[in-house]
Design a protein around this motif. Structure first.
Motif, mmCIF file in Angstrom:
data_model
loop_
_atom_site.group_PDB
_atom_site.id
_atom_site.type_symbol
_atom_site.label_atom_id
_atom_site.label_comp_id
_atom_site.label_asym_id
_atom_site.label_seq_id
_atom_site.Cartn_x
_atom_site.Cartn_y
_atom_site.Cartn_z
ATOM 1 N N GLU A 99 -10.669 40.726 -33.004
ATOM 2 C CA GLU A 99 -10.465 39.368 -32.499
ATOM 3 C C GLU A 99 -9.623 38.595 -33.513
ATOM 4 O O GLU A 99 -9.620 38.912 -34.709
ATOM 5 N N ARG A 129 -16.665 35.596 -24.829
ATOM 6 C CA ARG A 129 -15.632 36.580 -24.455
ATOM 7 C C ARG A 129 -14.956 36.283 -23.128
ATOM 8 O O ARG A 129 -13.740 36.368 -23.017
ATOM 9 N N TYR A 144 -9.127 38.508 -27.750
ATOM 10 C CA TYR A 144 -10.132 39.542 -27.961
ATOM 11 C C TYR A 144 -9.491 40.856 -27.542
ATOM 12 O O TYR A 144 -9.117 41.034 -26.390
#
Lengths: 311, 178
Positions: free
Chosen positions: A295, A58, A266
């Motif tokens: 995502e 992430r 994301y």
């Protein structure tokens, strides 16, 4: 017989109790093992949670907050203009070129989470704070879920530098870097691989081994020096190196990725939240942790799949 | 007293009754204190009874079901969010690569590996890997040694001939000093 007894008594090595034991008139009673065991308490240390990979991918991708209305986050692409190569006056115009990206990039957010049904009897009977343990379990579940959602996108990248039953070679890194640079990917570039794609006899580390039967380095300050000394290098051939055990291996083969930040987006609708409610019917407490995210591949050309073997 | 003679039928009936008695007693054997019997009964108690007070159930919740796409050769892409799966399917379709939402069977994979399409792909991959794998460390030292040998007129074995420890002579051996 009596002479023997007299000798034993006068020798001062034995007393009358010994004699009686020898004669079998009394028995020496030992404390039994079982009664001691029952009296000794069992000490239970604090429980250890099984370890999992954390939030690796992430921070490396484009993070887009998405509050407000809507569940689908669209990113449209505007095609670039190219100038004509022809010298003719009439031909000197700006034309719309073809996009290297698929427009739009759409990410649909969804609810992800986990819950623990913490029974009251378990909470009362254990030494640890089971509510804290339950919270850790739920948190780990959500973090792993997010990382899995991101790493499973790697195989969606259309450029693959590797293949099934293929070992990584230096030229794969040259080509990955070249591919990212060709499509104007901004630095830094990240190389995310399964740990065994890095540390194995056919992994990335083997590319920096100077010899087949000895650990050697290329000299001070080199990447090979880092691998030989620390077993790890932060960068290799222009890529920041990351190990992610959430990459799934099938038949000792897995798909990592070489990406720039905008390869994947994301999209976060709502951050992590814990809700607690009583479950009287089951004499328990439900601890629910949820987060809402989505995502998607953003710029396909800003990422290369790195599919390689681990053995 | 004369012996009673039994007919075959009477004997078979008696044998059957005795066998039934043996079978009935076998289900609840008494006096059988073997370890096998002990462990069997303990296992049955554990299977039939249940205690959940020491269990913490963790359940993952989500509002969508992910789906994987599969190549003809059996490579998995995903699991992906259904919308991402559709986008990926379209992207690869436009590149003339057909994906499927159904996992191919081993037989289908084997059959695909015999097609000319697969052979063409493998040949292209082999050509690409032949170039890429040349860049691995192995062979580079030999190339360098061969180049030095060519320039100096020395044999390659003499350049890279490193003695093993037991082959190395000491100074005294070399000069025959005693």
């Amino acid at each position: 017989m009596f002479e023997l007894l007299a000798y034993l008594l006068t020798s001062r090595k034995f007393n009358i109790m010994h004699i009686f034991a020898l004669l079998g008139w009394i028995k020496c009673v030992d404390t039994t093992v079982s009664s001691l065991t029952e009296a000794v308490p069992t000490i239970v240390a604090s429980a250890l949670l099984e370890l999992e990979e954390g939030d690796v991918v992430r921070p490396l991708v484009a993070q887009v907050p998405f509050p407000g209305a809507g569940v689908v986050h669209n990113t449209p692409f505007i095609q670039k203009l190219t100038s004509e190569a022809d010298d003719a006056l009439t031909a000197q115009a700006l034309d719309a070129g073809t996009s290297d990206e698929t427009s739009p990039s759409a990410a649909t957010v969804g609810v992800h989470g986990g819950y623990v049904q913490l029974k009251e009897i378990a909470q009362l009977a254990t030494l640890d704070d089971m509510a804290a343990v339950a919270g850790m379990l739920v948190g780990q579940c959500v973090v792993t879920r997010r990382d899995l959602d991101l790493v499973t996108l790697f195989a969606s990248l259309t450029t693959n530098q590797g293949a099934a039953a293929t070992n990584i070679a230096p030229a794969d890194l040259y080509d990955a870097y070249g591919s990212l640079r060709l499509y104007f990917s901004p630095l830094p570039y990240h190389l995310i691989l399964h740990p065994q794609q890095i540390w194995s006899s056919v992994g990335l580390i083997s590319l920096f081994d100077n010899s087949a039967d000895a650990i050697q380095t290329q000299g001070p300050g080199t990447v090979g020096e880092d691998f030989a000394r620390y077993g790890y290098a932060g960068m290799a051939l222009g890529f920041n190196l990351w190990a992610d055990a959430n990459i799934v291996l099938t038949s000792y083969n897995g798909s990592g990725a070489a990406i720039s930040r905008q390869a994947i987006k994301y999209v976060q609708k709502r951050g992590f939240r814990i809700d607690i409610e009583g479950d009287a019917a089951n004499v328990a407490t439900k601890i629910v942790g949820t987060e809402i995210w989505g995502e998607a591949i953003l710029r396909n050309k800003h990422g290369n799949e790195m599919q390689f073997d681990t053995v | 007293m004369a012996k009673k003679k039994f007919t075959r039928t009477e004997l078979e009936t008696q044998v059957g009754e005795l066998q039934e008695q043996i079978n009935a007693q076998a289900t609840i054997p008494s006096g059988d204190g073997t370890m096998d019997r002990y462990m069997k009964e303990i296992n049955d108690i554990n299977k039939k009874g249940r205690v959940d007070s020491n269990k913490i159930q963790v359940i993952e919740i989500t509002d969508h079901k992910n789906i994987s796409l599969w190549t003809k050769a059996g490579k998995r892409i995903g699991p992906l969010h259904p919308h991402n799966a559709r986008k990926t399917f379209e992207l690869f379709w436009n590149m003339k690569i057909q994906l499927s939402a159904t996992q191919p069977t081993p037989e289908q994979i084997e059959a695909y590996k015999k097609t000319s399409e697969y052979k063409k792909i493998m040949e292209a991959l082999a050509r690409s890997r032949a170039i890429k794998d040349k860049s691995r460390k192995s062979g580079q030292m030999e190339k360098l040694t061969a180049a030095i040998a060519r320039l100096t007129g020395v044999k390659p074995e003499e350049i890279s001939n490193v003695f093993k420890a037991h082959d190395v002579k000491t100074l005294s051996d070399t000069h025959n000093l005693k």
